[in-house]
Enzyme design. Structure first.
Site, short mmCIF file in Angstrom:
data_model
loop_
_atom_site.label_atom_id
_atom_site.label_comp_id
_atom_site.label_asym_id
_atom_site.label_seq_id
_atom_site.Cartn_x
_atom_site.Cartn_y
_atom_site.Cartn_z
N GLY A 161 15.30 71.52 46.50
CA GLY A 161 14.98 72.60 47.41
C GLY A 161 15.80 72.50 48.67
O GLY A 161 16.75 71.73 48.75
N ASP B 165 18.20 80.16 32.17
CA ASP B 165 17.38 81.36 32.38
C ASP B 165 18.21 82.65 32.35
O ASP B 165 17.66 83.74 32.20
CB ASP B 165 16.65 81.29 33.72
CG ASP B 165 15.79 80.04 33.86
OD1 ASP B 165 15.61 79.34 32.85
OD2 ASP B 165 15.31 79.78 34.97
N GLY C 12 18.64 72.56 38.21
CA GLY C 12 18.34 72.03 36.87
C GLY C 12 19.61 71.95 36.02
O GLY C 12 20.44 72.84 36.06
N THR D 75 22.64 78.43 34.31
CA THR D 75 21.18 78.31 34.13
C THR D 75 20.81 78.79 32.73
O THR D 75 21.34 79.81 32.26
CB THR D 75 20.35 79.11 35.16
OG1 THR D 75 18.99 79.17 34.70
CG2 THR D 75 20.83 80.54 35.34
N ARG E 6 16.98 72.41 27.53
CA ARG E 6 18.12 72.16 28.41
C ARG E 6 19.07 71.11 27.81
O ARG E 6 20.01 70.68 28.47
CB ARG E 6 17.62 71.70 29.79
CG ARG E 6 16.80 72.76 30.50
CD ARG E 6 17.09 72.82 31.97
NE ARG E 6 16.94 71.58 32.66
CZ ARG E 6 16.11 71.39 33.69
NH1 ARG E 6 15.33 72.39 34.11
NH2 ARG E 6 16.05 70.24 34.30
N GLY F 164 18.92 79.48 43.23
CA GLY F 164 18.33 78.65 44.28
C GLY F 164 19.41 77.85 44.99
O GLY F 164 19.50 77.84 46.23
O1 F6P Z 1 15.79 77.11 35.92
C1 F6P Z 1 15.93 76.36 34.78
C2 F6P Z 1 14.60 75.79 34.34
O2 F6P Z 1 14.81 75.07 33.15
C3 F6P Z 1 13.51 76.84 34.16
O3 F6P Z 1 13.64 77.54 32.96
C4 F6P Z 1 12.28 75.98 34.27
O4 F6P Z 1 11.18 76.70 34.72
C5 F6P Z 1 12.68 74.97 35.31
O5 F6P Z 1 14.08 74.91 35.30
C6 F6P Z 1 12.12 73.60 35.08
O6 F6P Z 1 12.47 72.81 36.15
P1 F6P Z 1 12.23 71.25 36.22
O7 F6P Z 1 13.33 70.60 35.45
O8 F6P Z 1 12.30 70.96 37.67
O9 F6P Z 1 10.90 70.98 35.60
#
Ligand code: F6P
Length: 394
Positions: A92, A146, A13, A144, A297, A122
């Site tokens: 993935g 997170d 992400g 991240t 983000r 990941g």
């Molecule tokens: O890992 C970063 C993150 O923004 C998480 O906080 C969130 O759960 C996930 O990615 C969302 O992912 P995607 O952009 O695939 O929906």
């Protein structure tokens, strides 16, 4: 100092600060006359080279490659932009062997001395395996929102997201107050509560639910929140902000993409049911849910994220110069360090297999204690002095 050819990619992400890393790497490499190649869309860029969709020589990154024309000529805007100019991939694991082989073949065609991969846990897991198979010289930079990459206190992107959520809570305060509402705000973080906890404290949240302390909603949690809100309302504070991290599961212990909506409904239903028309404070509880989503983000990277990104990018090149490969660049005790991937990967891989967050909020840590000391409700796991008997009349 021998000339080097280095690849750089962003994986997983996106988050604010990725471009600031790329900029720092390209600028520093330029001083050394090293060549930097930007791999588009994570490891997919290697496949595109094998398939002939991209040519290696077109992928060389030049300093000031993103100049703005006109009076701002020469301005290097890259560090101000969020997203990733290279594109990113969160698909993935390349489970199919043929995909892995294409990635390894694509890597060879660049003739790189080293690869800088910018990613979270990941990506780290996947790229580490690819690097082992292909004999790549790898340096990883953690990013991240997170903030849950193990062995680093900070990952690029977290600080900006924390500011974004804090600002959202500030903004919501005034509409909440105007309508005397309970605002339930869903914050990202996958399995980690850092973003919700930090922004909750900075943004003046009354209740903060994070998976480390509240893995799932329970009747007792709902009751605790209602008690807390009622106490506030009796003290003449009619609105409240409830922050819930997306990693908190529902009453059925299942992941709920709209957990804030669920909680908002549960708070309202519980308080109205309990009152049964006899308690003014409970009867007038009205809730609204806000899912902040991918806005977390976005945004101009904060100065801390730009500094972290720049320091990390420079450190990655220093490691490559010393031929100190297979390292994770980390932030520890206010300084930049690096960790051997060989040593840390077993723990990170174990966490993935067990579906466990590698760097969760410490339930006994100072951030949790800080929130409790402000009187913030953190769920049933911690005693809260504001609990009252809800059936008492006012
Ligand atoms: O890992 C970063 C993150 O923004 C998480 O906080 C969130 O759960 C996930 O990615 C969302 O992912 P995607 O952009 O695939 O929906």
């Amino acid at each position: 100092m021998s000339k080097k050819k280095i690849g750089i990619l962003t994986s997983g992400g996106d988050c604010p600060g990725l471009n600031a890393i790329i900029r720092a790497v390209v600028k520093y490499a330029n001083l050394r006359q090293w060549e930097i190649y930007g791999i588009p869309r994570g490891t997919d860029g290697f496949i595109d080279v094998v398939k002939g969709k991209l040519q290696v020589e077109d992928l060389r990154l030049q300093p000031h490659g993103y100049d703005v024309p006109g009076v701002l000529q020469g301005l290097d805007v890259l560090q101000f932009m969020s997203g990733s100019v290279l594109g990113s991939l969160s698909r993935g694991n390349p489970a199919e062997e043929s995909v892995t082989q294409d990635i390894l073949e694509g890597y060879k065609r660049f003739g790189l001395d080293a690869l800088i991969a910018i990613g979270g846990d990941g990506s780290l897991d996947i790229i580490y395996d690819l690097a082992k198979k292909g004999g790549w010289n790898l340096v990883v930079i953690p990013k991240t929102i997170d903030n849950d990459v193990a062995f680093t206190e900070r990952s690029v992107g977290f600080d900006t997201a924390r500011n974004t959520v804090t600002q959202a809570l500030y903004d919501l305060t005034f509409t909440a107050a105007s309508h005397e509402r309970i605002m339930v705000v869903q914050v990202m973080g996958r399995d980690a509560g850092h973003l919700a906890l930090h922004a909750g404290i900075a943004g003046g949240a009354d209740c903060i639910l994070i998976p480390e302390l509240t893995p799932k909603l329970t009747d007792a949690t709902i009751e605790g929140i209602c008690q807390y809100i009622t106490k506030l309302r009796r003290d003449r504070r009619k609105f409240a902000l409830v922050v819930i991290a997306e990693g908190v599961h529902g009453l059925d212990n299942k992941k709920d993409a709209y957990i804030a909506e669920t909680l908002a409904d549960l708070i309202k239903d519980y308080s109205h049911r309990l009152s049964n028309g006899n308690n003014q404070e409970l009867d007038t509880i009205d809730t609204r849910a806000t899912v902040l989503g991918h806005l977390q983000r976005c945004g101009v990277p904060s100065s801390f994220d730009r500094i972290l990104a720049t320091v990390f990018g420079i450190k990655a090149l220093d490691l490559i110069e010393q031929e100190c490969y297979n390292r994770l660049v980390v932030w520890q005790n206010g300084s930049v360090e690096s960790k051997s991937l060989e040593q840390i990967m077993p723990m990170i891989k174990w966490c993935h297999q067990e579906n466990t967050c590698p760097a969760p909020v410490d339930p006994e840590g100072f951030m949790v204690r800080t929130a409790l000391s402000l009187g913030i409700y953190l769920g049933e796991s911690h005693y809260h002095p504001h609990t009252i008997n809800l059936v008492d009349t006012e």
